[in-house]
Design an enzyme around this catalytic site. Structure first.
Site, PDB file in Angstrom:
ATOM      1  N   LYS A 211     -40.688 -11.053 -10.263  1.00 46.72           N
ATOM      2  CA  LYS A 211     -40.778 -10.464  -8.920  1.00 46.72           C
ATOM      3  C   LYS A 211     -39.382 -10.090  -8.400  1.00 46.72           C
ATOM      4  CE  LYS A 211     -41.764  -9.432  -4.760  1.00 46.72           C
ATOM      5  NZ  LYS A 211     -42.843  -8.869  -4.004  1.00 46.72           N
ATOM      6  N   CYS A 265     -38.389  -7.186   2.032  1.00 48.12           N
ATOM      7  CA  CYS A 265     -38.439  -7.490   0.592  1.00 48.12           C
ATOM      8  C   CYS A 265     -37.190  -7.021  -0.141  1.00 48.12           C
ATOM      9  CB  CYS A 265     -39.647  -6.807  -0.033  1.00 48.12           C
ATOM     10  SG  CYS A 265     -41.162  -7.194   0.832  1.00 48.12           S
TER      11      CYS A 265
HETATM   12  N1  SAJ Z   1     -35.665   3.439   0.342  1.00 45.78           N
HETATM   13  C1  SAJ Z   1     -34.636   4.363   0.219  1.00 45.78           C
HETATM   14  N2  SAJ Z   1     -34.684   5.257  -0.801  1.00 45.78           N
HETATM   15  C2  SAJ Z   1     -35.726   5.282  -1.685  1.00 45.78           C
HETATM   16  C3  SAJ Z   1     -36.761   4.334  -1.560  1.00 45.78           C
HETATM   17  C4  SAJ Z   1     -36.702   3.420  -0.523  1.00 45.78           C
HETATM   18  O1  SAJ Z   1     -33.681   4.386   1.006  1.00 45.78           O
HETATM   19  O2  SAJ Z   1     -35.709   6.144  -2.575  1.00 45.78           O
HETATM   20  C5  SAJ Z   1     -35.617   2.464   1.451  1.00 45.78           C
HETATM   21  C6  SAJ Z   1     -36.804   2.587   2.387  1.00 45.78           C
HETATM   22  O3  SAJ Z   1     -36.597   3.560   3.365  1.00 45.78           O
HETATM   23  C7  SAJ Z   1     -36.893   1.176   2.943  1.00 45.78           C
HETATM   24  C8  SAJ Z   1     -36.448   0.308   1.775  1.00 45.78           C
HETATM   25  O4  SAJ Z   1     -35.726   1.168   0.907  1.00 45.78           O
HETATM   26  O5  SAJ Z   1     -35.987   0.996   4.019  1.00 45.78           O
HETATM   27  C9  SAJ Z   1     -37.554  -0.385   1.020  1.00 45.78           C
HETATM   28  O6  SAJ Z   1     -38.686   0.455   0.858  1.00 45.78           O
HETATM   29  P1  SAJ Z   1     -39.559   0.509  -0.469  1.00 45.78           P
HETATM   30  O7  SAJ Z   1     -40.638   1.500  -0.286  1.00 45.78           O
HETATM   31  O8  SAJ Z   1     -38.678   0.679  -1.643  1.00 45.78           O
HETATM   32  O9  SAJ Z   1     -40.126  -0.974  -0.647  1.00 45.78           O
HETATM   33  P2  SAJ Z   1     -40.976  -1.986   0.286  1.00 45.78           P
HETATM   34  O10 SAJ Z   1     -40.012  -2.999   0.830  1.00 45.78           O
HETATM   35  O11 SAJ Z   1     -41.827  -1.291   1.268  1.00 45.78           O
HETATM   36  O12 SAJ Z   1     -41.924  -2.690  -0.816  1.00 45.78           O
HETATM   37  C10 SAJ Z   1     -41.351  -3.269  -1.966  1.00 45.78           C
HETATM   38  C11 SAJ Z   1     -42.139  -2.827  -3.208  1.00 45.78           C
HETATM   39  N3  SAJ Z   1     -41.386  -3.163  -4.408  1.00 45.78           N
HETATM   40  C12 SAJ Z   1     -41.061  -2.230  -5.343  1.00 45.78           C
HETATM   41  O13 SAJ Z   1     -41.333  -1.068  -5.217  1.00 45.78           O
HETATM   42  C13 SAJ Z   1     -40.324  -2.721  -6.549  1.00 45.78           C
HETATM   43  C14 SAJ Z   1     -43.487  -3.493  -3.225  1.00 45.78           C
HETATM   44  O14 SAJ Z   1     -44.184  -3.205  -4.442  1.00 45.78           O
HETATM   45  C15 SAJ Z   1     -43.338  -5.017  -3.085  1.00 45.78           C
HETATM   46  O15 SAJ Z   1     -44.588  -5.676  -3.077  1.00 45.78           O
HETATM   47  C16 SAJ Z   1     -42.658  -5.280  -1.749  1.00 45.78           C
HETATM   48  O16 SAJ Z   1     -41.353  -4.683  -1.812  1.00 45.78           O
HETATM   49  C17 SAJ Z   1     -42.579  -6.781  -1.555  1.00 45.78           C
HETATM   50  O17 SAJ Z   1     -43.402  -7.301  -0.763  1.00 45.78           O
HETATM   51  O18 SAJ Z   1     -41.804  -7.439  -2.221  1.00 45.78           O
END
Ligand code: SAJ
Length: 432
Positions: A211, A265
């Site tokens: 994880k 996360c």
């Molecule tokens: N972000 C960027 N650029 C990107 C992608 C995301 O700046 O290209 C930013 C987003 O705006 C946000 C942050 O990163 O602020 C996180 O967003 P996210 O969509 O990457 O992730 P979370 O936190 O919504 O969900 C993640 C997921 N993990 C992965 O994709 C590896 C989800 O599957 C997990 O279950 C979740 O964390 C968790 O609960 O751990």
């Protein structure tokens, strides 16, 4: 089976509802009496998750999901409580990084311990540092006088993406690791009763590390995109175009730069890995530093855009941590707002998904010297730059998500600054 879900937050509540829908008898237990009372009245506190409200209301009214502020005897206990970090921690070795706050996990384990019977299955879904299930969780249960040799204890980290929780809860693969093989196999059998994706068996510590690896992988890759944005600005290149071209390569998939990494996360979990092995994680630590620098960098871009103008009010579009969700935890947009207020600006914030900020865009933008697009909600594609321009004291736009069509906004008279797009390009194509 009788299942007791401990913690009815973003993960616990949807999981409790799906487990109930799959035919189990579920008790949702949370220490928050207000939450329980609201759920009993049919108020579902999580919004913008397709299908979630319907499923929760269905199982609540059929009685297959009950909610309470006390646990009950059950066959399976599913713990889904928050694991934030303790900030401002300095480790004995002098390294300054946040460490996990496992007090909720410990409290959850203690609260169910009196109800455990030989053969009870206890599954931890919260994200934790490697070794927690075998160590702290097991000790918290045995500390209440329970013989843990007779209890089946496992870790099965939740992996759903906020915004798509119901679908991913059912369809994602699950990694299930027991403290013993018997616990692994019992926990796998349980997940197979409601998960359609593959359920894969391992041990507890591997499941914990998997994880952390997933979320750290994403954090490091977002940091790389953010670093590329800053390098591109320095070199006079448009990062959005460069990323698009690089991603034409069949084995390259660069993520998107932005004002920072928020949520509960991605910005938190890498610290659990750092905590477990501080001297072995230089890359992970640097990625965190890069991403944590982005709100401050965004503020620098705002100041550059204002170019010494006498600006009193600024308008932020998007308060949540990412597009199309209403969750503001660790949101970089709110961090940018805070930094700007510290500098003396009046900052108005708009977000259609967050009750506190859900008001007409016009009201938020009126009189502002600049609009800062910090969260790229789909609805912002429909903004009319001509109307906004007439409401503002100066037509300036900072787009920190690469979300708008700069030509359309420039045609309406805006000076547009995009993260990762150098100032020089702005001067060349600007209409003003
Ligand atoms: N972000 C960027 N650029 C990107 C992608 C995301 O700046 O290209 C930013 C987003 O705006 C946000 C942050 O990163 O602020 C996180 O967003 P996210 O969509 O990457 O992730 P979370 O936190 O919504 O969900 C993640 C997921 N993990 C992965 O994709 C590896 C989800 O599957 C997990 O279950 C979740 O964390 C968790 O609960 O751990």
């Amino acid at each position: 089976m009788k299942v007791c879900v401990v913690g009815l937050g973003y993960i616990g509540l949807p999981t409790a509802a799906l487990v109930a829908k799959a035919g189990h008898e579920v008790l949702g237990f949370d220490v928050d009496a207000t939450l329980i009372e609201r759920l009993q009245r049919g108020v579902v506190p999580i919004v913008n998750e397709d299908g979630l409200e319907d499923i929760v209301l269905e199982v609540l009214s059929s009685g297959s999901l009950k909610v309470a502020t006390e646990p009950e005897v059950a066959d399976v206990y599913l713990i889904a409580v928050p694991t934030p970090f303790q900030s401002n921690y300095t480790s004995p070795s002098g390294l300054d990084y946040p460490v996990a706050d496992l007090s909720y996990v410990e409290a959850a384990a203690r609260s169910v311990a009196p109800y455990l019977r030989p053969g009870s299955l206890v599954i931890l879904e919260s994200t934790v540092p490697p070794g927690t299930t075998r160590g702290l969780l097991t000790e918290a249960i045995s500390g209440k006088g329970v013989d843990t040799a007779k209890i089946l204890i496992a870790h099965a980290p939740e992996r759903v993406l906020p915004g798509n929780i119901v679908f991913e809860l059912m369809h994602n693969s699950r990694i299930v690791g027991g403290v013993t093989e018997e616990a692994t196999s019992a926990a796998c059998d349980f997940y197979r009763t409601f998960v359609k994706g593959p359920v894969v068996a391992t041990d507890a510590t591997t499941a914990e590390l998997v994880k952390l690896m997933e979320n750290t992988y994403r954090d490091v890759n977002i940091a790389l995109a953010n670093e590329f944005a800053r390098v591109s600005e320095y070199l006079g290149v448009n990062v959005w175009q460069a990323i698009q071209l690089a991603n034409l390569h069949p084995r390259v998939n660069i993520l998107r730069p932005g004002p920072g990494v928020g949520g509960h996360c991605i910005g938190v979990d890498p610290y659990f890995l750092i905590q477990a092995a501080p001297s072995l994680t230089p890359l992970v630590q640097t990625a965190r530093r890069v991403n944590e620098s982005m709100p401050g960098y965004t503020v620098q871009l705002v100041e550059q855009l204002l170019a010494g103008r006498n600006a009193a009010k600024l308008a932020i579009l998007g308060a949540s941590y990412k597009a199309n969700v209403g969750d503001v935890r660790e949101s970089p947009a709110l961090e940018v707002a805070r930094l700007l207020r510290d500098k003396g600006f009046v900052v108005a914030v708009h977000d259609p998904y967050v009750e506190e900020y859900n008001m007409p865009v016009d009201e938020v933008v009126r009189g502002a010297a600049a609009v800062l697009l910090l969260t790229d909600h789909r609805v912002y594609n429909e903004l009319d730059p001509v109307r906004l321009r007439d409401l503002m004291s100066a037509p300036l736009l900072l787009d920190a998500r690469g979300a708008v069509d700069p030509l359309r906004w420039r045609a309406a008279g805006f000076t547009v600054r995009q993260l990762g797009v150098p100032e020089a390009a702005l001067k060349v194509v600007s209409y003003d």
